[in-house]
Scaffold this motif. Sequence first.
Motif, PDB file in Angstrom:
ATOM      1  N   ALA A  96       0.926  -1.283   0.119  1.00 32.78           N
ATOM      2  CA  ALA A  96      -0.142   0.130  -0.056  1.00 32.78           C
ATOM      3  C   ALA A  96       1.007   1.185   0.035  1.00 32.78           C
ATOM      4  O   ALA A  96       0.449   2.181  -0.724  1.00 32.78           O
ATOM      5  CB  ALA A  96      -0.862  -0.042   1.142  1.00 32.78           C
TER       6      ALA A  96
ATOM      7  N   GLY B 210       2.300   1.967  -3.442  1.00 31.92           N
ATOM      8  CA  GLY B 210       1.354   2.386  -4.335  1.00 31.92           C
ATOM      9  C   GLY B 210       1.109   3.926  -4.217  1.00 31.92           C
ATOM     10  O   GLY B 210       0.384   4.883  -5.068  1.00 31.92           O
TER      11      GLY B 210
ATOM     12  N   VAL C 199      -1.463   7.471  -6.211  1.00 33.62           N
ATOM     13  CA  VAL C 199      -2.313   8.160  -5.538  1.00 33.62           C
ATOM     14  C   VAL C 199      -2.380   9.628  -5.859  1.00 33.62           C
ATOM     15  O   VAL C 199      -3.311  10.266  -5.832  1.00 33.62           O
ATOM     16  CB  VAL C 199      -2.551   7.828  -3.970  1.00 33.62           C
ATOM     17  CG1 VAL C 199      -3.777   8.559  -3.235  1.00 33.62           C
ATOM     18  CG2 VAL C 199      -2.852   6.376  -3.880  1.00 33.62           C
TER      19      VAL C 199
ATOM     20  N   ASN D 281      -1.854   4.461 -14.059  1.00 30.51           N
ATOM     21  CA  ASN D 281      -3.096   4.182 -13.709  1.00 30.51           C
ATOM     22  C   ASN D 281      -4.163   3.750 -14.671  1.00 30.51           C
ATOM     23  O   ASN D 281      -4.911   2.616 -14.512  1.00 30.51           O
ATOM     24  CB  ASN D 281      -3.863   5.492 -12.670  1.00 30.51           C
ATOM     25  CG  ASN D 281      -3.282   5.321 -11.448  1.00 30.51           C
ATOM     26  OD1 ASN D 281      -2.930   4.496 -10.792  1.00 30.51           O
ATOM     27  ND2 ASN D 281      -3.032   6.630 -10.976  1.00 30.51           N
TER      28      ASN D 281
ATOM     29  N   ILE E 213      -5.405   1.524  -6.683  1.00 28.57           N
ATOM     30  CA  ILE E 213      -5.186   2.945  -6.516  1.00 28.57           C
ATOM     31  C   ILE E 213      -6.556   3.785  -6.566  1.00 28.57           C
ATOM     32  O   ILE E 213      -7.053   3.730  -7.607  1.00 28.57           O
ATOM     33  CB  ILE E 213      -4.380   3.643  -7.689  1.00 28.57           C
ATOM     34  CG1 ILE E 213      -2.983   2.691  -7.581  1.00 28.57           C
ATOM     35  CG2 ILE E 213      -3.788   5.142  -7.516  1.00 28.57           C
ATOM     36  CD1 ILE E 213      -2.085   2.488  -6.262  1.00 28.57           C
TER      37      ILE E 213
ATOM     38  N   SER F   3      -4.218   4.430  -1.268  1.00 30.38           N
ATOM     39  CA  SER F   3      -3.424   3.111  -1.907  1.00 30.38           C
ATOM     40  C   SER F   3      -4.043   1.707  -1.010  1.00 30.38           C
ATOM     41  O   SER F   3      -3.968   1.954   0.202  1.00 30.38           O
ATOM     42  CB  SER F   3      -2.269   3.147  -1.877  1.00 30.38           C
ATOM     43  OG  SER F   3      -1.342   2.063  -2.360  1.00 30.38           O
TER      44      SER F   3
END
Length: 306
Positions: free
Chosen positions: A202, A205, A209, A231, A265, A271
């Motif tokens: 997380a 990522g 975001v 993305n 995402i 994330s």
Amino acid sequence: MQDCLDDLVLALSAEKNRGKVADYIPQLAHVDPNQFGIAVCTPEGQMYSAGQADTLFSIQSISKVFTLTMALGKLGDGIWTHVGREPSGDPFNSIVQLEHESGKPRNPFINAGAIAVVDAIMMGHEPKETLAEILNFVRFIANDTSICFDHAVAASEMAHRDRNASLAHFMKAFGRLRHDVDKVLGTYFHQCSIAMSCEQLARAGLFLVSDGVNETTGIRVVSAQRARRINSLMMMCGHYDGSGEFAYRVGLPGKSGVGGGILAIAPGKGSIAVWSPGLDVLGNSYLGTRALERFVQHTGWSVFGH
Ligand SMILES: NC(=O)CC[C@H](N)C(=O)O
């Protein structure tokens, strides 16, 4: 948020159908399917988690997001001469399109595409150097130096590489790979073997975001335009021939791996990493997908709203 995740774990623990653990990589066949973890990290770095969110698992194809990001950094738009950016509608390990499309993989997230990407980022280097670069990059975006390869998983894949070796040799026959096939595959299998927890994933990522910036470190990883494009690719291709179904159920850019992890995402919001080792027939985490479906219903975090 914490209540939402606790409720999710409770609801999903009652679920009998958990899919089937990947067994074509023998080392993954030993993983206990009754595990589940979820972690959500906000742009400012606030972490919420539930279940086995700090257990390490094999990120497998989720690593393809990170190597694509590296490849875009090294080659810019030049990467698109090596690999396309359209959904394939075929399984992750399919060979059929390669013949019709002169050995150029449809996108960077199917196996053939990821093999072409790793060949491109090797740029004449030895596998060891490229692997050090990949690991350093993942440690950098996750802001965590403890992340490592799982050499047993990589060796297990190398020993059972016939399918991926077919894809690589086929591409090589079209002049698409520059390096020795086994060197490319060895690098690819190590990249897939990286072991991470939901919490680490997380965090990794976060740059996707917040328009390319990891706000917790203040470091820009990629431009806003590049983050948006990565993305988009995750939304369209991140679940192979299950990408449409994932978009329908969840509506977020996401990337799955046969270790049972999914990184999703929610731009501007957070994330999310989930892990449940059992897979559906397309090789995507069965409970992981259902967890994300419930999560977006509860939070309204899908890019398409509630
Ligand atoms: N979908 C996946 O996670 C596949 C990755 C795996 N290492 C393979 O090459 O088959």
